[in-house]
Design a protein around this motif. Structure first.
Motif, mmCIF file in Angstrom:
data_model
loop_
_atom_site.group_PDB
_atom_site.id
_atom_site.type_symbol
_atom_site.label_atom_id
_atom_site.label_comp_id
_atom_site.label_asym_id
_atom_site.label_seq_id
_atom_site.Cartn_x
_atom_site.Cartn_y
_atom_site.Cartn_z
ATOM 1 N N ARG A 246 0.832 -1.210 0.000
ATOM 2 C CA ARG A 246 0.000 0.000 0.000
ATOM 3 C C ARG A 246 0.865 1.258 0.000
ATOM 4 N N GLN A 247 1.962 1.242 0.763
ATOM 5 C CA GLN A 247 2.841 2.407 0.819
ATOM 6 C C GLN A 247 3.532 2.665 -0.516
ATOM 7 N N GLN A 248 3.792 1.584 -1.266
ATOM 8 C CA GLN A 248 4.414 1.736 -2.587
ATOM 9 C C GLN A 248 3.418 2.151 -3.654
ATOM 10 N N GLY A 249 2.165 2.212 -3.296
ATOM 11 C CA GLY A 249 1.145 2.609 -4.263
ATOM 12 C C GLY A 249 0.755 1.514 -5.227
ATOM 13 N N LEU A 250 1.046 0.251 -4.882
ATOM 14 C CA LEU A 250 0.652 -0.853 -5.757
ATOM 15 C C LEU A 250 -0.874 -0.994 -5.744
ATOM 16 N N PRO A 251 -1.464 -1.299 -6.875
ATOM 17 C CA PRO A 251 -2.925 -1.445 -6.900
ATOM 18 C C PRO A 251 -3.367 -2.659 -6.095
ATOM 19 N N ASP A 252 -4.462 -2.505 -5.374
ATOM 20 C CA ASP A 252 -5.039 -3.638 -4.655
ATOM 21 C C ASP A 252 -6.553 -3.473 -4.580
ATOM 22 N N SER A 253 -7.222 -4.563 -4.208
ATOM 23 C CA SER A 253 -8.688 -4.577 -4.159
ATOM 24 C C SER A 253 -9.192 -5.112 -2.828
ATOM 25 N N TYR A 254 -8.452 -4.886 -1.751
ATOM 26 C CA TYR A 254 -8.771 -5.505 -0.478
ATOM 27 C C TYR A 254 -10.095 -5.006 0.107
ATOM 28 N N ARG A 255 -10.884 -5.967 0.579
ATOM 29 C CA ARG A 255 -12.103 -5.676 1.320
ATOM 30 C C ARG A 255 -12.072 -6.266 2.718
ATOM 31 N N CYS A 256 -11.266 -7.317 2.898
ATOM 32 C CA CYS A 256 -11.161 -7.964 4.209
ATOM 33 C C CYS A 256 -9.773 -8.569 4.372
ATOM 34 N N LEU A 257 -9.026 -8.048 5.324
ATOM 35 C CA LEU A 257 -7.732 -8.622 5.702
ATOM 36 C C LEU A 257 -7.904 -9.169 7.118
ATOM 37 N N ALA A 258 -8.126 -10.458 7.225
ATOM 38 C CA ALA A 258 -8.351 -11.105 8.520
ATOM 39 C C ALA A 258 -7.014 -11.429 9.153
ATOM 40 N N LEU A 259 -6.810 -10.978 10.371
ATOM 41 C CA LEU A 259 -5.522 -11.103 11.042
ATOM 42 C C LEU A 259 -5.658 -12.016 12.256
ATOM 43 N N GLY A 260 -4.808 -13.039 12.334
ATOM 44 C CA GLY A 260 -4.841 -13.943 13.477
ATOM 45 C C GLY A 260 -3.533 -14.697 13.592
ATOM 46 N N GLY A 261 -3.536 -15.747 14.414
ATOM 47 C CA GLY A 261 -2.357 -16.592 14.533
ATOM 48 C C GLY A 261 -1.324 -16.126 15.527
ATOM 49 N N GLY A 262 -1.563 -15.021 16.223
ATOM 50 C CA GLY A 262 -0.601 -14.517 17.196
ATOM 51 C C GLY A 262 -0.770 -13.025 17.377
ATOM 52 N N ARG A 263 -0.063 -12.491 18.353
ATOM 53 C CA ARG A 263 -0.179 -11.064 18.649
ATOM 54 C C ARG A 263 0.585 -10.236 17.618
ATOM 55 N N THR A 264 -0.053 -9.188 17.141
ATOM 56 C CA THR A 264 0.561 -8.255 16.194
ATOM 57 C C THR A 264 0.764 -6.919 16.887
ATOM 58 N N ALA A 265 1.915 -6.319 16.711
ATOM 59 C CA ALA A 265 2.222 -5.047 17.354
ATOM 60 C C ALA A 265 1.143 -4.015 17.052
ATOM 61 N N ALA A 266 0.731 -3.271 18.088
ATOM 62 C CA ALA A 266 -0.311 -2.259 17.911
ATOM 63 C C ALA A 266 0.112 -1.196 16.902
ATOM 64 N N SER A 267 1.423 -0.895 16.856
ATOM 65 C CA SER A 267 1.897 0.128 15.926
ATOM 66 C C SER A 267 1.662 -0.291 14.480
ATOM 67 N N LEU A 268 1.843 -1.583 14.181
ATOM 68 C CA LEU A 268 1.611 -2.069 12.824
ATOM 69 C C LEU A 268 0.129 -1.970 12.466
ATOM 70 N N GLN A 269 -0.722 -2.311 13.404
ATOM 71 C CA GLN A 269 -2.153 -2.227 13.138
ATOM 72 C C GLN A 269 -2.588 -0.778 12.941
ATOM 73 N N GLN A 270 -2.013 0.118 13.714
ATOM 74 C CA GLN A 270 -2.338 1.539 13.556
ATOM 75 C C GLN A 270 -1.907 2.055 12.190
ATOM 76 N N ARG A 271 -0.726 1.604 11.726
ATOM 77 C CA ARG A 271 -0.269 2.001 10.390
ATOM 78 C C ARG A 271 -1.210 1.477 9.317
ATOM 79 N N ALA A 272 -1.668 0.241 9.502
ATOM 80 C CA ALA A 272 -2.585 -0.344 8.518
ATOM 81 C C ALA A 272 -3.868 0.464 8.429
ATOM 82 N N ARG A 273 -4.405 0.849 9.562
ATOM 83 C CA ARG A 273 -5.658 1.615 9.552
ATOM 84 C C ARG A 273 -5.435 3.028 9.017
ATOM 85 N N ALA A 274 -4.257 3.594 9.296
ATOM 86 C CA ALA A 274 -3.937 4.914 8.745
ATOM 87 C C ALA A 274 -3.878 4.868 7.225
#
Length: 474
Positions: A246-274
């Motif tokens: 997303r930061q590189q500006g590559l085209p995508d069509s995401y509607r649902c990115l389901a995240l699981g399997g372990g704890r993910t750093a809050a900072s990474l999740q905040q960047r994703a939502r930003a």
């Protein structure tokens, strides 16, 4: 039952399965599955190991086993040969379906989905009645353990997730995780099919996945850009790849990115939502047939793993223990069914906020969850390290963000040499991120060992935090 429900949905799906070479309607998928089911029944197969890469053959074999009432046992490609042998014997498999003839076994019968090898199990291991799938985790000690699930177990999760994700209007799902991983099997195969969507299945090498240890970001982003999926299932190690795209500006069509399997750093999740990525974190375990709680449209709260899905209950014990009731697994392979009040102890600590969202605070036990979602016990790696000729003591720790770390007491002055020696013994998901050497032994006097010589992990963790990373003379 799961198969009947999937068959009804697939009959109405004109584009159920897509691979590099073909697109199959649901009716064609069912026809191929029916042919294989007939062959399996005629040969008397009762427990089928599926050792295939992601692709149409895997999905068809899974459906065939459901249709024929055969216990399917997915064999993860990232297991070591020793772990595969253990699984084969532990599950008392009488057949393995593989892409090519397997060494050491009699020549397999060629089928449309691969080579079917017949086995003579060393002994019969009884299964709980109704077992449709035996899913093996990576095993916290390196020796995988089988979790027995029914068709109803898996259908309950699939229906709950289908309802939760309907507002997202997902029409194309691409499986990034191996289908041998229960989460991808249910949420990446069954849920899209129940929703009338198309599932894209590509070899793991095309996705840039290297075993269970990590991914090649450039290869993965190239594939995602080409296929433009609406949904993906991510483990913590894969989220940075999506962020980079997303930061590189590559085209995508995401509607649902389901995240699981372990704890993910809050900072990474905040960047994703930003970056306006549609990230939805969830939580589950194999013993509850995968997903238990999930953030989804209309019911999401960053920092939580969502509210419990309607097919289960979640409660918090007096010590913060997370417990789950409902849709419980049938039992561990070869063990008697548990006799208790129906509540399943997850081994995690957490709390439920005032609005009913579940927050996972950490693991009660020492288990390390890697960024690729694999579980392992530090005691296993410590034992392997102490088996090396130059290591006197070892302490292993880590999590999803820092990887697997080790501090060893050793006469060896080259940490890379020790790390290479250990890596040669381990599957890739259990290999160390960093190894550090100290010449100062762990002692009872400093409170680093118990009276019987066991490690005091909290004390050693504090020692590491208070010292520099150069332990060569510590």
């Amino acid at each position: 039952m799961l198969f009947d429900t999937l068959a009804l949905a697939l009959e109405q799906n004109d584009s159920a399965l897509q691979t590099e070479t073909e697109t199959l309607a649901g009716s064609a998928v069912l026809a191929r599955a029916g042919e294989l089911a007939t062959k399996l029944e005629r040969q008397g197969v009762r427990r089928l190991g599926i050792l295939l890469d992601n692709g149409a053959d895997w999905a068809i074999a899974d459906l065939a086993a459901l249709q024929a009432g055969i216990a399917a046992v997915p064999i993860p490609g990232f297991f070591t040969p020793a772990q595969r042998r253990h699984l084969t014997e532990d599950a008392a498999l009488d057949a393995i379906l593989a892409a090519a003839p397997l060494p050491g076994l009699t020549a397999g019968n060629r089928t449309a989905c691969g080579y079917l090898h017949r086995l003579t199990p060393p002994a019969s291991v009884s299964l709980p009645e109704g077992t449709a799938k035996i899913t093996y985790t990576s095993g916290t000690t390196g020796e995988p353990k089988g979790v027995c699930l029914s068709q109803d177990n898996m259908l309950a999760v699939a229906r709950a997730l289908q309802t939760a994700t309907t507002p997202l209007k997902v029409r194309r799902h691409l499986c990034l995780l191996p289908l041998a991983v229960l989460l991808e099997n249910i949420a990446g195969l069954y849920v899209p099919w129940l929703s009338g969507a198309c599932v894209t299945l590509l070899p793991m090498s095309d996705l840039g996945i290297r075993g269970a240890a990590g991914a090649d970001p450039a290869a993965m982003l190239g594939t995602l850009t080409q296929w433009q999926p609406h949904s993906l299932i991510l483990v913590p190690a894969l989220l940075p790849v999506i962020l980079a795209g997303r930061q590189q500006g590559l085209p995508d069509s995401y509607r649902c990115l389901a995240l699981g399997g372990g704890r993910t750093a809050a900072s990474l999740q905040q960047r994703a939502r930003a970056l306006r990525l549609p990230l939805y974190e969830g939580y589950g375990l194999s013993e509850a047939a995968s997903v238990v709680a999930f953030n989804h449209p209309g019911a999401e709260r960053p920092g939580s793993v969502g509210r419990p899905l309607p097919h289960v209950e979640v409660s918090i014990g007096p010590n913060g223990d997370v417990r789950v009731r409902g849709n419980r697994f049938l039992g561990y392979l070869g063990e008697a069914a548990p006799e208790d009040d129906g509540w399943l102890d997850t081994g995690d600590r957490g709390h439920i906020d005032a609005d009913g969202y579940l927050v996972i605070d950490g693991r009660r036990k020492n288990t390390i969850v890697t960024a690729m979602g694999r579980n392992l016990a530090p005691e296993w790696l410590e034992a392997e390290l102490c088996d090396l000729p130059d290591v006197d003591q070892a302490f292993v720790y880590g999590d999803e963000s820092i990887g697997i770390q080790a501090l060893v007491v050793s006469r060896q002055q080259d940490p890379r040499a020790l790390q290479r020696a250990l890596d040669d013994r381990l599957p890739d998901y259990a290999r160390l991120t960093n190894l550090h050497i100290t010449t100062r032994p762990f002692t009872r006097e400093r409170g680093e060992l118990t009276a019987n010589g066991r490690l005091r992990r909290a004390v050693l963790t504090r020692r590491i935090k208070e010292a520099s990373w150069d332990f060569s003379t510590a």
